[in-house]
Design an enzyme around this catalytic site. Structure first.
Site, mmCIF file in Angstrom:
data_model
loop_
_atom_site.group_PDB
_atom_site.id
_atom_site.type_symbol
_atom_site.label_atom_id
_atom_site.label_comp_id
_atom_site.label_asym_id
_atom_site.label_seq_id
_atom_site.Cartn_x
_atom_site.Cartn_y
_atom_site.Cartn_z
ATOM 1 N N GLU A 149 44.923 38.100 35.014
ATOM 2 C CA GLU A 149 45.307 39.291 34.503
ATOM 3 C C GLU A 149 46.684 39.322 34.879
ATOM 4 O OE1 GLU A 149 42.311 38.824 36.078
ATOM 5 O OE2 GLU A 149 40.940 40.051 34.783
ATOM 6 N N PHE A 162 39.964 45.660 37.422
ATOM 7 C CA PHE A 162 40.361 44.519 37.200
ATOM 8 C C PHE A 162 42.110 44.403 37.125
ATOM 9 C CE2 PHE A 162 36.261 43.176 36.071
ATOM 10 C CZ PHE A 162 35.487 43.019 37.279
ATOM 11 N N HIS A 164 33.461 48.346 39.105
ATOM 12 C CA HIS A 164 33.448 48.627 37.592
ATOM 13 C C HIS A 164 33.462 50.079 37.295
ATOM 14 C CE1 HIS A 164 31.927 44.376 38.014
ATOM 15 N NE2 HIS A 164 32.293 44.375 37.134
HETATM 16 C C1 LIG Z 1 39.498 39.392 38.042
HETATM 17 C C2 LIG Z 1 38.585 39.528 37.194
HETATM 18 N N1 LIG Z 1 38.673 39.547 35.580
HETATM 19 C C3 LIG Z 1 37.735 39.925 35.181
HETATM 20 C C4 LIG Z 1 36.584 39.937 35.627
HETATM 21 C C5 LIG Z 1 35.543 40.054 34.219
HETATM 22 N N2 LIG Z 1 34.270 39.177 34.554
HETATM 23 C C6 LIG Z 1 33.136 39.066 35.210
HETATM 24 S S1 LIG Z 1 32.404 37.624 35.327
HETATM 25 C C7 LIG Z 1 33.470 36.856 34.204
HETATM 26 C C8 LIG Z 1 33.387 35.612 33.405
HETATM 27 C C9 LIG Z 1 33.313 34.656 34.750
HETATM 28 O O1 LIG Z 1 33.293 33.423 34.207
HETATM 29 P P1 LIG Z 1 33.108 32.074 35.134
HETATM 30 O O2 LIG Z 1 33.972 32.235 36.155
HETATM 31 O O3 LIG Z 1 32.961 30.925 34.222
HETATM 32 O O4 LIG Z 1 31.541 32.350 35.526
HETATM 33 P P2 LIG Z 1 30.288 32.260 34.928
HETATM 34 O O5 LIG Z 1 30.142 33.718 34.243
HETATM 35 O O6 LIG Z 1 30.411 31.402 33.765
HETATM 36 O O7 LIG Z 1 29.257 31.856 35.730
HETATM 37 C C10 LIG Z 1 34.803 37.998 33.615
HETATM 38 C C11 LIG Z 1 35.524 37.890 32.810
HETATM 39 C C12 LIG Z 1 36.218 39.767 36.964
HETATM 40 N N3 LIG Z 1 35.198 39.639 37.631
HETATM 41 N N4 LIG Z 1 37.390 39.284 37.710
#
Ligand SMILES: Cc1ncc(C[n+]2csc(CCOP(=O)(O)OP(=O)(O)O)c2C)c(N)n1
Lengths: 321, 342
Positions: free
Chosen positions: A58, A84, A125
């Site tokens: 972000e 976020f 959220h």
């Molecule tokens: C700083 C931030 N930005 C956006 C999000 C929204 N978000 C939650 S999970 C996710 C994807 C996470 O991907 P990854 O770290 O690869 O973990 P996975 O879900 O694949 O286990 C996002 C974008 C968040 N939780 N925190």
């Protein structure tokens, strides 16, 4: 045909992309996936190279938009959730917001924030961030409450020369519907009387407009006519429209979904108290969420935020003073 | 004499390994069956809000939980049911968070994966990805200042979370302080819908270890034995004073981002590849091959019974009552209700 609040946001972005080649969209999962809420559905296919998936960064996303805006583009940055955007605050508040004042060059960008509470969303959220962004000079903060406003205000936001924080309410995304997209627009920086009344003014914005209108309907049976003013944009604040309404009714309740300390409702009360004291027949009142993080369990959540029932109760207090 | 001692040592290593694999296998099964239950509770409308599962990631996550000891600190993330259970989070507490029970450590105030229990050494994550790395570093700094020795902190992240400034700042800080921190990255190829190539440009996330000045370890996240081995090694090294350890496991999330998501964006080629193997099935068939199929079946039956009992128990627990709720966010007291709150 019916159009939801979310459709309106998607359509406005589609129109902006089609009419201005400097517009592009940047955000997590906004590309082929169409965004976590589908606000950019099919846009990547229609506008190749202009609807771009970002890493989960972000701070860099907002910083990139600041730079692109300086270089003449008009970025729209989607945060996956408003909450976020705290991670990108430095670039927004210290960089985007100060650029025009420091350099005379504008920084036209839109930061889209899926905001506000929904059942079961919990502390991270559900947030409404308008107060934080409004506190800093240099940013326009919009909080549309209707399908029409979601569409026309977003289009206006993209055309504005300044950084705009566009607070969309997630609770309205799917449920709020209109017959068609509007052809004309009320200017985005103007507040609007959405329900006329002579007895008390209820100033609010975003999803709370609908709660306030419901409260106003409830009070009709008790013989009260509540005037509801939708701020639409909380910064700059349209004090004239507020004062004109209070001049008619003599009473004020300001309502906001966000926390009570500071913020838009506090600002409304402060302005009316300072600039319209003589107009008041009762102490101005305000109603906000409770001063705790936003709870997960629906029982707690329902008690945490203002609702039509609670707004009606607060209006009665102001009316009976 | 010497030969006997050596044989005994081998046997005890073997037994140690077997005990470790039993703990891991049980944690994987408990997590899998509990999460399947959570999925059906969600579809039945009994869970409000999101449900985020770790299907396919149980071996890597569980191996982290197994490698830790009591007194260590665990900062799990989205897909760490197996690690949590292995480390000692009661199944009931997981359910309490999802069902909003007042008796859980989060008291219905926070839900789903945003749970923890500081008294058990489990940090309750905030949603903001990457945030737990520096927080855990702080816990380890404090332990060092208090003179608590040989305590390890382990946290998890997805491939996507490695793109956050927080992740970078936290790991760099921990490296500068040479903290006993293990960071386990579950590289499942996607962050929500975003594939690796839109997330980072290095060939492998483990390559970053060198840049941070920490030790890096790659692991096949679909192989429970390898996961157990590598995670134990990383935890032991951190405990032994070798500084932060970055473990990167390759695997696939065998479910949507949340239960609301069908995950159709996942490339079917990857699903059919080694990376798309289901670690629970890998363990089951290997156990059978080794003649331990019966044992596996009994672990499964016990896990299933535990899930059923926990659901019955937690379903009967009280939910929060707004009139009894303490609406103060600070211990030192809150402002009067009159000041504008609902
Ligand atoms: C700083 C931030 N930005 C956006 C999000 C929204 N978000 C939650 S999970 C996710 C994807 C996470 O991907 P990854 O770290 O690869 O973990 P996975 O879900 O694949 O286990 C996002 C974008 C968040 N939780 N925190």
């Amino acid at each position: 045909m019916s159009v939801t609040y979310l459709d309106a946001i998607r359509s406005a972005q589609e129109k902006a992309l089609a009419s201005d080649p400097t517009v592009f969209i940047y955000g997590q999962d906004v590309g082929r996936f169409g965004g976590a809420f589908k606000a950019t559905k099919n846009l990547a296919e229609r506008f190749p190279g202009r609807v771009i998936d970002s890493p989960i960064s972000e701070d860099a996303m907002v910083g990139m938009a600041v730079g692109a805006a300086m270089e003449g583009m008009r970025p729209i940055v989607e945060m996956q959730f408003a909450d976020f955007s705290t991670v990108g605050l430095n670039q927004m508040l210290n960089h985007a917001a100060t650029t025009y004042w420091r350099t005379g060059r504008t920084c036209p960008m839109v930061l889209r924030l899926p905001s506000g509470g929904t059942p079961g969303s919990g502390p991270f959220h559900s947030q409404s961030m308008e107060a934080i962004y409004s506190h800093y000079p240099g940013i326009v903060v919009m909080t549309p409450a209707t399908v029409e406003d979601a569409y026309t205000m977003l289009l206006e936001a993209v055309e504005m020369p300044d950084p705009v924080v566009f607070c969309e309410h997630k609770l309205l995304y799917y449920h709020l519907k209109s017959d068609h997209l509007p052809e004309s627009a009320v200017p985005a920086l103007r507040a609007q009387v959405v329900r006329a009344g002579r007895d008390v003014t209820c100033v609010t914005y975003s999803a709370m407009v609908h709660e306030a209108v419901a409260a106003a309907k409830e009070l009709v049976e008790e013989g009260y006519e509540v005037e509801v003013v939708d701020l639409r944009t909380v910064k700059p604040l349209d004090t004239d429209t507020i004062l004109a309404s209070v001049a008619r009714t003599g009473r004020l309740l300001a309502v906001g979904e966000s926390w009570p300390w500071g913020g838009a409702s506090a600002e409304v009360v402060a302005r009316v108290a300072a600039e319209g004291f003589e107009l008041l027949d009762a102490p101005p009142k305000r109603l906000n969420a409770k001063d705790t993080p936003i709870p997960y369990h629906p029982n707690l959540w329902a008690a945490h935020r203002p609702t039509a029932v609670r707004i009606a109760a607060a209006l009665r207090e102001v009316l009976r003073y | 004499m010497a030969i006997r001692a050596a044989a005994a040592a081998v046997r005890s290593i073997q037994e140690g390994t077997d005990a470790r694999m039993e703990r891991l296998g049980r944690a994987m099964l408990r997590a899998r069956l509990l999460e399947e239950k959570l999925g059906s509770l969600y579809r039945a409308g009994r869970i409000v809000g999101g449900v985020y599962l770790g299907r396919g990631q149980e071996a890597l996550s569980g191996a982290g939980g197994v490698a830790l000891r009591k007194g260590d600190i665990f900062a799990p993330l989205i897909r760490d049911m197996a690690g949590r259970l292995a480390f000692g989070e009661p199944m009931e507490d997981a359910l309490r968070a999802y069902l909003g029970s007042r008796l859980g450590p989060m008291k219905g105030r926070d839900g789903n994966i945003h749970r923890g229990d500081l008294s058990r050494g489990i940090l309750p994550m905030i949603s903001h990805l990457g945030a737990m790395v520096s927080t855990l570093a702080g816990v380890l700094m404090a332990k060092r200042m208090k003179g608590e020795k040989r305590k390890v902190g382990l946290t998890c992240a997805g491939d996507g979370a490695t793109s956050t400034g927080s992740f970078h700042e936290g790991l760099n800080l921990a490296a500068v302080e040479r903290l006993p921190l293990v960071v386990v990255v579950a590289d499942n190829g996607y962050a929500y819908s975003t594939p690796n190539e839109r997330q980072f440009a290095c060939a492998d996330l483990v390559d970053r270890a060198r840049g941070y000045g920490v030790q890096g370890h790659s692991v096949d996240g679909t192989d429970p034995w390898v996961c157990a081995e590598v995670l134990q090694g990383a935890v032991d090294r951190a405990r032994g004073g070798e500084g932060p350890q970055l473990v990167v496991g390759k695997l696939l999330r065998l479910c949507g981002h949340g239960e609301h998501d069908d995950g159709l964006y996942v490339d079917s080629k990857i699903q059919r590849s080694e990376r798309g193997r289901d670690c629970v099935q890998v363990m089951e068939s290997e156990m059978k091959k080794r003649g331990s199929g019966k044992e596996w079946q009994s672990w499964r039956a016990e896990a299933q019974a535990e899930v059923e009992a926990a659901v019955i128990k937690v379903s009967a627990e009280p939910v929060p009552d707004p009139f009894e709720e303490d609406w103060s966010a600070t211990k030192s007291g809150s402002e009067a209700e009159e000041s504008g709150s609902s």
